[in-house]
Design an enzyme around this catalytic site. Sequence first.
Site, PDB file in Angstrom:
ATOM      1  N   ASP A  59     -34.232  51.585  51.617  1.00 23.26           N
ATOM      2  CA  ASP A  59     -34.495  52.733  52.489  1.00 23.26           C
ATOM      3  C   ASP A  59     -33.688  52.664  53.780  1.00 23.26           C
ATOM      4  OD1 ASP A  59     -36.201  50.558  53.276  1.00 23.26           O
ATOM      5  OD2 ASP A  59     -37.412  51.949  54.467  1.00 23.26           O
ATOM      6  N   ASP A 135     -36.702  47.234  61.195  1.00 21.17           N
ATOM      7  CA  ASP A 135     -38.102  47.036  60.816  1.00 21.17           C
ATOM      8  C   ASP A 135     -38.686  45.765  61.421  1.00 21.17           C
ATOM      9  OD1 ASP A 135     -37.917  49.330  59.330  1.00 21.17           O
ATOM     10  OD2 ASP A 135     -38.135  48.373  57.376  1.00 21.17           O
TER      11      ASP A 135
END
Length: 264
Positions: A59, A135
């Site tokens: 992603d 992230d």
Amino acid sequence: MLTINPIHAFSDNYIWCLADHENHRALIVDPGQADPVVKHLEAEGLVLDTILVTHHHPDHTGGIARLASLYPDCRIVGPADSPFKGVTEPVQAQDLVTWQNLSFRVFHVPGHTLDHIAFYSEGPVAGRPVLFSGDTLFVCGCGRLFEGSPAQMRKSLDALRQLPDATAVYCAHEYTLANLRFARHWLPADSELKAFEAHCQDLRDRGQPTVPSTIGAEKKLNPFLRWDDRNLVESAREYASQRGLACATDDDVFAATRHGKDNF
């Protein structure tokens, strides 16, 4: 003038576009999808010349091959030791990446993944330093530990915690309200968290992103940066004692908090 704008992807990803409108150039961070990037670039009259990659998850990388075919002169900057093999300019900790008049310092921040890096520039962009944290650091949260250990992640977050308070934190997901639900559960008496949750809910109700945050705000609010905060430590120790977990060190406090979030 440089601007940073989010490009929405999937259900909650942010692909960041750093644009130099005077020279019609763009830098893109973690393009998990190509189509929304192409539409944004065409609408803004920009040419993509640089992609920054924080880690290998699809992603964050899934759109790179198509973007590289559409913009063949684009360089792809990412972690040197990574399962993702599409990088054309591999970098590691303390390397500098230049784009237009900016220099980005590379931080190796393992935890979420072992190859994870972050990009920090003193800028200024819109008057302040910027951090593309991928992230690793979210608004009031941190990434799940898929590959690294709690100790690795806490050390990574500690490095980011040392950045100037004014640093704008551009993370890769709109996870803020979910993170705040856990934070409010973990620290129910924290009035600043309560007020911030109301602010973020208002932003989302109006269709606005909660990102960016700042390092200063995260140090005050984010439970994953507060392993040395007395109230956070008390909550972690109570949780750990009920589950037979260690809670004697900063790493233990962080690990208990992450365990709490994973099982919330």
